[in-house]
Design an enzyme around this catalytic site. Structure first.
Site, PDB file in Angstrom:
ATOM      1  N   SER A   1       0.160  26.097  -0.852  1.00  0.00           N
ATOM      2  CA  SER A   1       0.620  26.372  -2.213  1.00  0.00           C
ATOM      3  C   SER A   1       1.764  27.360  -2.124  1.00  0.00           C
ATOM      4  O   SER A   1       1.780  28.211  -1.237  1.00  0.00           O
ATOM      5  CB  SER A   1      -0.533  26.951  -3.027  1.00  0.00           C
ATOM      6  OG  SER A   1      -0.031  27.736  -4.086  1.00  0.00           O
TER       7      SER A   1
ATOM      8  N   ASN B   1      -4.246  22.267   0.658  1.00  0.00           N
ATOM      9  CA  ASN B   1      -4.458  21.224  -0.357  1.00  0.00           C
ATOM     10  C   ASN B   1      -4.468  19.815   0.223  1.00  0.00           C
ATOM     11  O   ASN B   1      -3.701  19.512   1.133  1.00  0.00           O
ATOM     12  CB  ASN B   1      -3.377  21.312  -1.436  1.00  0.00           C
ATOM     13  CG  ASN B   1      -3.493  22.575  -2.261  1.00  0.00           C
ATOM     14  OD1 ASN B   1      -4.591  23.099  -2.434  1.00  0.00           O
ATOM     15  ND2 ASN B   1      -2.369  23.067  -2.741  1.00  0.00           N
TER      16      ASN B   1
ATOM     17  N   THR C   1     -25.504   8.796  -6.256  1.00  0.00           N
ATOM     18  CA  THR C   1     -25.283   7.902  -7.399  1.00  0.00           C
ATOM     19  C   THR C   1     -25.086   8.848  -8.576  1.00  0.00           C
ATOM     20  O   THR C   1     -25.697   9.918  -8.614  1.00  0.00           O
ATOM     21  CB  THR C   1     -26.483   6.969  -7.663  1.00  0.00           C
ATOM     22  OG1 THR C   1     -27.642   7.766  -7.911  1.00  0.00           O
ATOM     23  CG2 THR C   1     -26.774   6.053  -6.488  1.00  0.00           C
ATOM     24  N   HIS C   2     -24.229   8.484  -9.494  1.00  0.00           N
ATOM     25  CA  HIS C   2     -23.862   9.374 -10.615  1.00  0.00           C
ATOM     26  C   HIS C   2     -23.352  10.723 -10.108  1.00  0.00           C
ATOM     27  O   HIS C   2     -23.459  11.724 -10.800  1.00  0.00           O
ATOM     28  CB  HIS C   2     -25.050   9.598 -11.559  1.00  0.00           C
ATOM     29  CG  HIS C   2     -25.793   8.347 -11.902  1.00  0.00           C
ATOM     30  ND1 HIS C   2     -25.419   7.522 -12.939  1.00  0.00           N
ATOM     31  CD2 HIS C   2     -26.869   7.757 -11.319  1.00  0.00           C
ATOM     32  CE1 HIS C   2     -26.245   6.487 -12.998  1.00  0.00           C
ATOM     33  NE2 HIS C   2     -27.124   6.595 -12.006  1.00  0.00           N
TER      34      HIS C   2
ATOM     35  N   GLN D   1      14.830 -11.997 -12.483  1.00  0.00           N
ATOM     36  CA  GLN D   1      15.470 -11.025 -11.600  1.00  0.00           C
ATOM     37  C   GLN D   1      14.676  -9.713 -11.598  1.00  0.00           C
ATOM     38  O   GLN D   1      14.741  -8.950 -10.639  1.00  0.00           O
ATOM     39  CB  GLN D   1      16.905 -10.789 -12.073  1.00  0.00           C
ATOM     40  CG  GLN D   1      17.708  -9.885 -11.189  1.00  0.00           C
ATOM     41  CD  GLN D   1      19.186  -9.999 -11.465  1.00  0.00           C
ATOM     42  OE1 GLN D   1      19.808 -11.006 -11.133  1.00  0.00           O
ATOM     43  NE2 GLN D   1      19.764  -8.996 -12.092  1.00  0.00           N
TER      44      GLN D   1
ATOM     45  N   TYR E   1      13.799 -21.647 -14.928  1.00  0.00           N
ATOM     46  CA  TYR E   1      14.275 -20.323 -14.531  1.00  0.00           C
ATOM     47  C   TYR E   1      14.896 -19.587 -15.715  1.00  0.00           C
ATOM     48  O   TYR E   1      15.613 -20.167 -16.523  1.00  0.00           O
ATOM     49  CB  TYR E   1      15.326 -20.439 -13.411  1.00  0.00           C
ATOM     50  CG  TYR E   1      15.908 -19.084 -13.041  1.00  0.00           C
ATOM     51  CD1 TYR E   1      15.307 -18.287 -12.083  1.00  0.00           C
ATOM     52  CD2 TYR E   1      17.036 -18.583 -13.698  1.00  0.00           C
ATOM     53  CE1 TYR E   1      15.802 -17.029 -11.776  1.00  0.00           C
ATOM     54  CE2 TYR E   1      17.546 -17.328 -13.394  1.00  0.00           C
ATOM     55  CZ  TYR E   1      16.917 -16.560 -12.431  1.00  0.00           C
ATOM     56  OH  TYR E   1      17.411 -15.315 -12.143  1.00  0.00           O
TER      57      TYR E   1
ATOM     58  N   LYS F   1      -4.423  28.671   0.106  1.00  0.00           N
ATOM     59  CA  LYS F   1      -4.720  27.264  -0.193  1.00  0.00           C
ATOM     60  C   LYS F   1      -4.359  26.302   0.932  1.00  0.00           C
ATOM     61  O   LYS F   1      -3.367  26.464   1.629  1.00  0.00           O
ATOM     62  CB  LYS F   1      -3.968  26.815  -1.456  1.00  0.00           C
ATOM     63  CG  LYS F   1      -4.394  27.510  -2.721  1.00  0.00           C
ATOM     64  CD  LYS F   1      -5.712  26.989  -3.261  1.00  0.00           C
ATOM     65  CE  LYS F   1      -5.580  25.568  -3.693  1.00  0.00           C
ATOM     66  NZ  LYS F   1      -5.661  25.397  -5.121  1.00  0.00           N
TER      67      LYS F   1
HETATM   68  N1  ARG Z   1      19.786 -12.622  -8.888  1.00  0.00           N
HETATM   69  C1  ARG Z   1      19.066 -13.711  -9.438  1.00  0.00           C
HETATM   70  C2  ARG Z   1      17.564 -13.425  -9.450  1.00  0.00           C
HETATM   71  O1  ARG Z   1      17.170 -12.464  -8.860  1.00  0.00           O
HETATM   72  C3  ARG Z   1      19.329 -14.939  -8.619  1.00  0.00           C
HETATM   73  C4  ARG Z   1      19.216 -16.200  -9.399  1.00  0.00           C
HETATM   74  C5  ARG Z   1      20.282 -16.278 -10.411  1.00  0.00           C
HETATM   75  N2  ARG Z   1      20.285 -17.531 -11.065  1.00  0.00           N
HETATM   76  C6  ARG Z   1      20.910 -17.697 -12.222  1.00  0.00           C
HETATM   77  N3  ARG Z   1      20.869 -18.852 -12.740  1.00  0.00           N
HETATM   78  N4  ARG Z   1      21.549 -16.730 -12.820  1.00  0.00           N
HETATM   79  O2  ARG Z   1      16.771 -14.106 -10.019  1.00  0.00           O
END
Ligand code: ARG
Length: 477
Positions: A295, A303, A173-174, A340, A335, A301
């Site tokens: 090394s 490693n 511990t510690h 992405q 969305y 060494k």
């Molecule tokens: N390549 C896009 C992503 O990875 C797919 C969806 C695209 N949809 C859109 N409305 N541009 O999210």
């Protein structure tokens, strides 16, 4: 307050030109090359190709069953997709930046191969519900693989714990020698951590395993679709209940990264201990040469690069978690293209975790403890001082008094330069008349660990029982 209306200056739109141009009929000029490169995701989302096709086929079969597309179209789509699968597997599929992402690449190729039917595939869906479905399908398989690798590392730990259930080492511990423990017991601590990791991933899997398809862009679709059918065919436990949530939710990816970051933190702690144990100052374990590197300048060494890298890679998985949390925190529903950006951190987290687990499973199986070094270290730090206190308590001395008596005995031993067990009985008796010649059983390292004989304790027989229990649990389906 009403949202601001955009006042666009009237634009000359050459309708005839736009209609015949290869770009969308909506636009008066093609997207700039820079923007194309900037917005494209095909370089990294191509790895979703197989699940994208699987989901498209399930969607097409449902469309045909619900009479949204003719049977013949389904047959054409199935034929085209089989060709595309083969092309991708053979490495001959021509991925194009022009087509932006994996979804459009595959759809374009399908249309080139089968014509009209290919153009009907995208009925009643959007890339928004498509990509959410693909990522979930992909992640579900990754979780299963992660679980298998966590289990493999657990197996390696169990093997070592069983072999070394009675091997005594200093517990810290510690980072100061605290009490003797067994090497098997210490390794089983990591087994427990990984057991919790597996439970967390299993919980995450139930939330991953819901079907977004049918949400279309965000509001659902006007076609008479059967989402349950698609869910069944793709092995989902059910459908996402709200179309807006279905396309905007990335909680499941964040959860995965959180669990991955936590699992990597566990591996990083083990890595840290391995680095310490391998250092000549400790010398507790040896790693087979296949896990060590030299090394370029210091010929002597050896490693511990592999544990160091695992410790280092835990940072990038934590980074993925932070990236995804930050990605989502200010997104309005539903969305947004921001999403992405979820893929690379998620892919990297899964890859890094899987690699680290695989390399550690082998490394742990190959660990060779050095009993003499462990023993010598355990004898150095008065590791059995608590045992002497407990001995006195058993003889009727209150614990607080026993604590003070032992502290004085430790000072004496320190002055003489020996362990508590090295003090003659006559000297020990000076500190308390309760001390008898049976005291040395408590002061030995073996006596100390054997005495911690309860569930969760370090006694060799308890370690063996913990190993057996873990194996029995594994036997269950
Ligand atoms: N390549 C896009 C992503 O990875 C797919 C969806 C695209 N949809 C859109 N409305 N541009 O999210």
């Amino acid at each position: 307050m009403a949202p601001p209306r955009s006042k666009r200056p009237p634009r000359a739109r050459p309708a005839a030109r736009a209609a015949s141009a290869p770009w969308s009929a909506r636009f008066a000029e093609p997207v700039s090359v820079l923007v194309k490169r900037f917005t494209a995701s095909v370089a990294f989302d191509r790895r979703l190709a197989q699940v994208d096709i699987e989901a498209s086929l399930a969607h097409a079969r449902m469309l045909a069953a619900c009479r949204v597309i003719p049977r013949q179209d389904l047959a054409d789509i199935e034929r085209g997709m089989a060709d595309i699968r083969a092309e991708i597997a053979a490495g001959s599929f021509a991925w194009s930046l022009e087509a932006e992402d994996v979804h459009t690449n595959i759809e374009r190729r399908l249309i080139a191969l089968v014509g009209e039917a290919g153009k009907r595939l995208h009925t009643a869906r959007s890339r928004n519900d498509q990509v959410a479905t693909d990522v979930r399908l992909w992640l579900r398989a990754e979780i299963d693989e992660v679980d298998a690798r966590l289990a493999a590392l657990q197996d390696a730990l169990l093997g070592q714990a069983e072999r070394h259930a009675a091997l005594v080492m200093p517990g810290f511990t510690h980072l100061q020698v605290a009490q003797p423990v067994t090497f098997g017991h210490h390794l089983m601590a990591y087994h427990e951590m990984l057991e919790r990791d597996r439970a967390r991933f299993a919980g995450c899997r139930t939330r991953v395993n819901r079907l977004p398809l049918g949400a279309a862009a965000l509001a659902g679709t006007t076609f008479p679709i059967d989402r349950e059918r698609v869910a069944r065919e793709l092995g989902f436990d059910g459908v996402c209940a709200n179309s807006i949530d279905a396309v905007s939710d990335r909680d499941f990816a964040i959860e995965f990264c959180a669990h991955a970051a936590l699992a990597m933190m566990h591996l990083s702690r083990l890595a840290e201990e391995l680095v310490l144990w391998m250092s000549p100052r400790y010398g507790f374990v040896r790693l087979p040469d296949r896990f060590c590197t030299g090394s370029s300048i210091m010929p002597q060494k050896k490693n511990p690069d592999v544990p160091e890298l695992v410790r280092g890679k835990s940072a990038r998985v934590t980074g993925s978690l932070v990236a995804l949390l930050t990605l989502m925190k200010a997104q309005p529903l539903a969305y947004n293209k921001d999403n992405q950006e979820d893929k690379e951190p998620l892919f990297d987290a899964a890859d890094t975790l899987k690699d680290s687990l695989a390399v550690f499973a082998e490394l742990v199986a190959g660990l060779e403890p050095v009993p003499e070094a462990m023993r010598a270290a355990a004898l150095e730090g008065f590791a059995t001082a608590t045992d002497l206190a407990d001995y006195l308590v058993r003889k009727g001395v209150p614990f607080r008094d026993a604590h003070a008596i032992v502290a004085r005995a430790v000072r004496e031993a320190e002055g003489v330069g020996c362990d508590l067990s090295g003090l003659p009985l006559a000297v020990l008796k000076r500190f308390s008349p309760a001390i008898g010649d049976d005291v040395f059983d408590s002061l030995s390292l073996e006596g100390s660990v054997a005495a911690r004989d309860h569930v969760g304790g370090t006694a060799p027989r308890r370690v063996k029982a913990a190993v057996a229990r873990a194996r029995a649990r594994r036997g269950k389906p």
